[in-house]
Design a protein around this motif. Sequence first.
Motif, PDB file in Angstrom:
ATOM      1  N   MET A  87       0.812  -1.221   0.000  1.00  0.00           N
ATOM      2  CA  MET A  87       0.000   0.000   0.000  1.00  0.00           C
ATOM      3  C   MET A  87       0.847   1.274   0.000  1.00  0.00           C
ATOM      4  N   ALA A  88       2.113   1.163  -0.370  1.00  0.00           N
ATOM      5  CA  ALA A  88       2.963   2.352  -0.469  1.00  0.00           C
ATOM      6  C   ALA A  88       2.622   3.101  -1.756  1.00  0.00           C
ATOM      7  N   ARG A  89       3.204   4.276  -1.896  1.00  0.00           N
ATOM      8  CA  ARG A  89       3.025   5.027  -3.141  1.00  0.00           C
ATOM      9  C   ARG A  89       3.662   4.253  -4.293  1.00  0.00           C
ATOM     10  N   GLY A  90       3.288   4.572  -5.516  1.00  0.00           N
ATOM     11  CA  GLY A  90       3.923   3.971  -6.683  1.00  0.00           C
ATOM     12  C   GLY A  90       3.370   2.614  -7.052  1.00  0.00           C
ATOM     13  N   ILE A  91       4.253   1.645  -7.235  1.00  0.00           N
ATOM     14  CA  ILE A  91       3.878   0.322  -7.742  1.00  0.00           C
ATOM     15  C   ILE A  91       2.866  -0.360  -6.826  1.00  0.00           C
ATOM     16  N   ASP A  92       3.038  -0.239  -5.500  1.00  0.00           N
ATOM     17  CA  ASP A  92       2.111  -0.880  -4.565  1.00  0.00           C
ATOM     18  C   ASP A  92       0.686  -0.380  -4.798  1.00  0.00           C
ATOM     19  N   THR A  93       0.547   0.938  -4.878  1.00  0.00           N
ATOM     20  CA  THR A  93      -0.783   1.540  -5.087  1.00  0.00           C
ATOM     21  C   THR A  93      -1.370   1.091  -6.419  1.00  0.00           C
ATOM     22  N   ILE A  94      -0.546   1.058  -7.462  1.00  0.00           N
ATOM     23  CA  ILE A  94      -1.009   0.605  -8.782  1.00  0.00           C
ATOM     24  C   ILE A  94      -1.489  -0.845  -8.706  1.00  0.00           C
ATOM     25  N   ALA A  95      -0.722  -1.705  -8.035  1.00  0.00           N
ATOM     26  CA  ALA A  95      -1.067  -3.126  -7.941  1.00  0.00           C
ATOM     27  C   ALA A  95      -2.422  -3.317  -7.255  1.00  0.00           C
ATOM     28  N   HIS A  96      -2.623  -2.655  -6.111  1.00  0.00           N
ATOM     29  CA  HIS A  96      -3.900  -2.776  -5.392  1.00  0.00           C
ATOM     30  C   HIS A  96      -5.056  -2.233  -6.239  1.00  0.00           C
ATOM     31  N   THR A  97      -4.832  -1.063  -6.836  1.00  0.00           N
ATOM     32  CA  THR A  97      -5.901  -0.387  -7.587  1.00  0.00           C
ATOM     33  C   THR A  97      -6.377  -1.218  -8.761  1.00  0.00           C
ATOM     34  N   PHE A  98      -5.450  -1.767  -9.524  1.00  0.00           N
ATOM     35  CA  PHE A  98      -5.851  -2.514 -10.720  1.00  0.00           C
ATOM     36  C   PHE A  98      -6.319  -3.929 -10.388  1.00  0.00           C
ATOM     37  N   ALA A  99      -5.903  -4.462  -9.266  1.00  0.00           N
ATOM     38  CA  ALA A  99      -6.475  -5.733  -8.800  1.00  0.00           C
ATOM     39  C   ALA A  99      -7.965  -5.536  -8.491  1.00  0.00           C
ATOM     40  N   ILE A 100      -8.272  -4.436  -7.811  1.00  0.00           N
ATOM     41  CA  ILE A 100      -9.667  -4.129  -7.475  1.00  0.00           C
ATOM     42  C   ILE A 100     -10.479  -3.906  -8.746  1.00  0.00           C
ATOM     43  N   LYS A 101      -9.910  -3.166  -9.703  1.00  0.00           N
ATOM     44  CA  LYS A 101     -10.608  -2.916 -10.970  1.00  0.00           C
ATOM     45  C   LYS A 101     -10.877  -4.213 -11.722  1.00  0.00           C
ATOM     46  N   ALA A 102      -9.995  -5.197 -11.540  1.00  0.00           N
ATOM     47  CA  ALA A 102     -10.156  -6.489 -12.221  1.00  0.00           C
ATOM     48  C   ALA A 102     -11.137  -7.398 -11.476  1.00  0.00           C
ATOM     49  N   GLY A 103     -11.673  -6.910 -10.351  1.00  0.00           N
ATOM     50  CA  GLY A 103     -12.600  -7.725  -9.568  1.00  0.00           C
ATOM     51  C   GLY A 103     -11.904  -8.788  -8.741  1.00  0.00           C
TER      52      GLY A 103
END
Length: 323
Positions: free
Chosen positions: A149-165
């Motif tokens: 949940m850090a800035r950068g790659i961590d945030t991207i990973a969480h965000t797009f996982a959620i978008k993918a359901g």
Amino acid sequence: MTSLEAWIALSGLNDIGHATIKRLITVYGNPEAVFEASMKDLCSIEGISERKAKSIKEFSDWKGIKKQTKRLGENGVRVITFRHPEYPAPLRQIDSSPAILYVMGDIKDEDRFAIAVVGPRKPTPYGGMVAERLSTELGESGFTIVSGMARGIDTIAHTFAIKAGARTVAVLGSGIDVPYPPENRGLMKKISDSGFVVSEFAPGTKPLKENFPPRNRIISGLSLGVLVVEATLKSGSLITANYALEQNREVFAVPGNINSLNSAGTNELIKRGAKLIQGTSDIIEELAPMLKGFIKRREKVIPDLTEEEKNLCDILSGEPLHI
């Protein structure tokens, strides 16, 4: 004292680490009995010095522990001990597993099929694009995405996982009531709704620099493998990769530009034997013996395009083109 209060109090003692807590529970059966034991009995246990025994016997802030327990319940935080049936099975397997976890959200059996996605707080556009693509594809394939949940790659990973359901897990380097970075408070809520947020640190713990390296062992411990998208040669992501190797987890690395500092770490990992990743299929292929038919397939929805839009898409590629 209740059992929960005793667990929280024991885990909050400065002199008592996770290994010591597990040893004490093995001997006494429950944390209440630990606090009720005599100094002599405590000191007779291997690894329990007089200082540690004194720390246990002199603890008296039960009123504070009761308030803390009440706040945890009001904020939807659960305390999962290493003896609890919900304790994540992959994490239980590692030698340095935490004795106690603070959790927001639901831990599910399917989370054992998890991939950690890690990288720098300031990724290059290439790193960001790769993290978006792979997190989305891994999520669509049924994997739980673990990150910090850090800035950068961590945030991207969480965000797009959620978008993918997909399900996603955030491992904090602070107390579970101290979202870090602060701007990810909203993301933290989304993660707890579509997975879970977890911390080994007591509520109120600030995001101190020394908390993050040990936090990384939990990220790798929850996962089948660690995917390093980008990393400098001194990156915290390499610490996570090293923990993965110690825990007998797979290490995956995305190759990058040899002139980019952000790819120096991943390219070095590949030289040292990490699996070179060009797409999700490389990860699935490497983990195939452990997946046994788990992978989910989703039909891609192809949008309706005009003839002009189709022509434009045919021209475009993964590389930048001049107008």
